[in-house]
Design an enzyme around this catalytic site. Structure first.
Site, PDB file in Angstrom:
ATOM      1  N   ARG A  95      75.310 108.410  90.597  1.00 34.33           N
ATOM      2  CA  ARG A  95      74.433 107.268  90.297  1.00 34.33           C
ATOM      3  C   ARG A  95      73.873 107.412  88.885  1.00 34.33           C
ATOM      4  NH1 ARG A  95      73.091 107.561  96.066  1.00 34.33           N
ATOM      5  NH2 ARG A  95      71.616 109.270  95.961  1.00 34.33           N
TER       6      ARG A  95
ATOM      7  N   ASP B 213      76.571  93.401  99.826  1.00 30.33           N
ATOM      8  CA  ASP B 213      76.747  94.169 101.062  1.00 30.33           C
ATOM      9  C   ASP B 213      76.798  93.184 102.229  1.00 30.33           C
ATOM     10  OD1 ASP B 213      76.223  97.434 101.626  1.00 30.33           O
ATOM     11  OD2 ASP B 213      76.064  96.137 103.392  1.00 30.33           O
TER      12      ASP B 213
ATOM     13  N   CYS C 104      85.308 108.202  99.756  1.00 30.28           N
ATOM     14  CA  CYS C 104      84.659 109.328 100.432  1.00 30.28           C
ATOM     15  C   CYS C 104      85.495 109.774 101.626  1.00 30.28           C
ATOM     16  CB  CYS C 104      83.247 108.966 100.870  1.00 30.28           C
ATOM     17  SG  CYS C 104      83.185 107.602 102.024  1.00 30.28           S
TER      18      CYS C 104
HETATM   19  N1  SAH Z   1      76.977 102.751  97.564  1.00 35.84           N
HETATM   20  C1  SAH Z   1      76.031 103.081  98.594  1.00 35.84           C
HETATM   21  C2  SAH Z   1      76.690 103.542  99.874  1.00 35.84           C
HETATM   22  C3  SAH Z   1      77.672 102.566 100.455  1.00 35.84           C
HETATM   23  S1  SAH Z   1      77.811 102.732 102.161  1.00 35.84           S
HETATM   24  C4  SAH Z   1      75.044 104.119  98.092  1.00 35.84           C
HETATM   25  O1  SAH Z   1      75.246 104.727  97.052  1.00 35.84           O
HETATM   26  O2  SAH Z   1      74.049 104.362  98.763  1.00 35.84           O
HETATM   27  C5  SAH Z   1      78.844 101.449 102.581  1.00 35.84           C
HETATM   28  C6  SAH Z   1      78.177 100.099 102.662  1.00 35.84           C
HETATM   29  O3  SAH Z   1      79.232  99.160 102.738  1.00 35.84           O
HETATM   30  C7  SAH Z   1      77.298  99.833 103.872  1.00 35.84           C
HETATM   31  O4  SAH Z   1      76.041  99.407 103.437  1.00 35.84           O
HETATM   32  C8  SAH Z   1      78.004  98.703 104.644  1.00 35.84           C
HETATM   33  O5  SAH Z   1      77.090  97.758 105.169  1.00 35.84           O
HETATM   34  C9  SAH Z   1      78.829  98.076 103.565  1.00 35.84           C
HETATM   35  N2  SAH Z   1      80.061  97.391 103.955  1.00 35.84           N
HETATM   36  C10 SAH Z   1      81.031  97.829 104.784  1.00 35.84           C
HETATM   37  N3  SAH Z   1      82.068  96.964 104.784  1.00 35.84           N
HETATM   38  C11 SAH Z   1      81.757  95.975 103.921  1.00 35.84           C
HETATM   39  C12 SAH Z   1      82.425  94.809 103.451  1.00 35.84           C
HETATM   40  N4  SAH Z   1      83.659  94.503 103.891  1.00 35.84           N
HETATM   41  N5  SAH Z   1      81.817  94.022 102.553  1.00 35.84           N
HETATM   42  C13 SAH Z   1      80.566  94.325 102.094  1.00 35.84           C
HETATM   43  N6  SAH Z   1      79.893  95.424 102.490  1.00 35.84           N
HETATM   44  C14 SAH Z   1      80.468  96.241 103.384  1.00 35.84           C
END
Ligand code: SAH
Length: 397
Positions: free
Chosen positions: A211, A249, A341
């Site tokens: 980040r 999201d 991940c």
């Molecule tokens: N980048 C974030 C972590 C991402 S976790 C951080 O640094 O904290 C993954 C996220 O993707 C979750 O919030 C989930 O709600 C979202 N997600 C999963 N599938 C998705 C999709 N098809 N479109 C949009 N969001 C999605």
């Protein structure tokens, strides 16, 4: 009665290299009655002692090694020693880190297979993934109470992988009163962690350094933060003087938390640069492409697409799809900061997937740098599987 797991001829090699797993297919026979979590001795086919581990009757990873020292008992002192050692190791790391939330025990890589322990200020959250730790839970909790007397100790063992071990989900506060939320601070940014329902043990600690790096590329840029969850990449982007940030999201509650996180850290005037969109990333990127929307920086941090090898092809297509669309949405000279991940996607494979995505988008990317999980998510030299998070900072040219 001791239980002994006898390996097939030649299958001791990985244990001799101190890799902690024994797969079902490596086992010749089990002498004695091994139950869920039983501590077993592992010997080679000629009977030579190799290690002690926890037996998981329902998992393909049939034994996870506790120790390679025959005289070491798996008792209270063992867990205290291992957790203290993890704490000492992390002290080397957090001396140079700027946060009150970090991973204390990273499972196999800290010598405790199946045990994840994170510290969120004065709340310790543990997650027990396999049969061995489940059996020794009281010892783990005791060790934590001894080392962190003033802390709340909470358990979030409510993860799907436990079903592979035949274990039920468990959520329980072992000591202290659990607040619903805790506000942590990393690199002078305040972040709300949902202790009841947040992902993993509550939050993505592993992306902390990434980040920070991503934020450094955002000055005066239009940023698209895909899969934004609680908005943390966006917080760093705004701190890095981004001109505009769109967070995307599918989860409304994640977006609400993200909005609160922004309010904790920035003035209303600064927040005019930030928007939140509830949408499916796969669909929204197509809409943006077709309507001519373009960005200077795109962060792509999707959830884990691969749970097992059978899903690898489908997952690779998913990664390629979003990265191709990102290439199409980037301005010339723009940056794609993209992650996987999924432990089953190696860095090499990920590089290839992103390369194919660029090719399909008729662009060329330069890989500026590789990214990985932050150092508190340590990787043991004997356990390469511990390196699950990989990322690329790419420039479109
Ligand atoms: N980048 C974030 C972590 C991402 S976790 C951080 O640094 O904290 C993954 C996220 O993707 C979750 O919030 C989930 O709600 C979202 N997600 C999963 N599938 C998705 C999709 N098809 N479109 C949009 N969001 C999605």
């Amino acid at each position: 009665m001791n239980v002994t797991v006898v390996l097939k001829v030649g299958r001791e090699k990985s244990l001799l290299r101190r890799h902690p797993w024994v797969f079902e297919g490596a086992i010749d026979k089990v002498i004695g009655k091994a139950r869920t979590g039983t501590t077993v001795d592992i010997v080679d086919n000629a009977g030579k002692w190799l290690a002690k581990g926890a037996y998981s009757p329902e998992s393909q990873i049939r034994v996870r090694t506790w120790t390679f020292d025959q005289s070491e008992a798996i008792d209270d002192a063992f867990f205290k020693r291992r957790i203290s050692k993890a704490l000492q190791t992390k002290a080397q790391w957090f001396e140079h880190a700027n946060t009150n939330a970090w991973r204390l025990v990273a499972a196999e890589s800290d010598g405790l297979p199946g045990v994840t322990i994170d510290k969120y200020d004065d709340v310790i959250v543990m997650q027990l993934l396999s049969a061995g730790p489940e059996k020794h839970k009281a010892k783990i909790v005791n060790a934590l109470k001894g080392l962190f007397p003033e802390h709340v100790i909470h358990e979030r063992s409510d993860v799907a992988v436990r079903t592979k071990e035949g274990l039920e989900p468990v959520v329980n506060t072992h000591t202290g009163t659990l607040p619903d939320k805790v506000i942590i601070e990393e690199n002078a940014i305040k972040i709300e962690v949902d202790l009841l329902a947040g992902h993993k043990t509550g939050f993505y600690l592993d992306q902390r350094e990434n980040r920070k790096i991503a934020g450094q590329y955002c000055a005066n840029k239009r940023v698209l933060n895909c899969f934004s969850y609680t908005g943390t990449f966006s917080l760093y982007a705004l701190k890095g003087d981004a001109k505009e940030i769109v967070n995307v999201d599918v989860s409304q509650s994640a977006l609400e938390t993200s909005k609160r996180n922004h309010l904790f850290n920035f003035s209303e005037a600064q927040l005019r640069a930030v928007s939140h969109v509830k949408a499916d990333v796969f669909e929204l990127l197509r809409e943006y492409r077709d309507s001519g929307k373009r960005f200077d920086v795109i962060v792509m941090d999707p959830p884990k697409f691969v749970e097992n090898k059978r899903h690898l092809d489908r997952a690779a297509r998913g990664y390629k799809d979003i990265n191709r669309l990102a290439c199409e949405l980037l301005n010339e000279g723009g940056m794609l900061i993209t992650f996987s991940c999924s432990g089953l996607v190696s860095q090499d494979l990920f590089n290839k997937i992103v390369a194919d995505a660029a090719l399909d988008a008729s662009t060329e990317l330069g890989y500026l740098r590789k990214l990985e999980q932050d150092g508190d998510h340590i990787v043991a030299s004997s356990f390469p599987e511990g390196a699950y998070l990989k990322g690329l900072v790419c420039v479109k040219r």
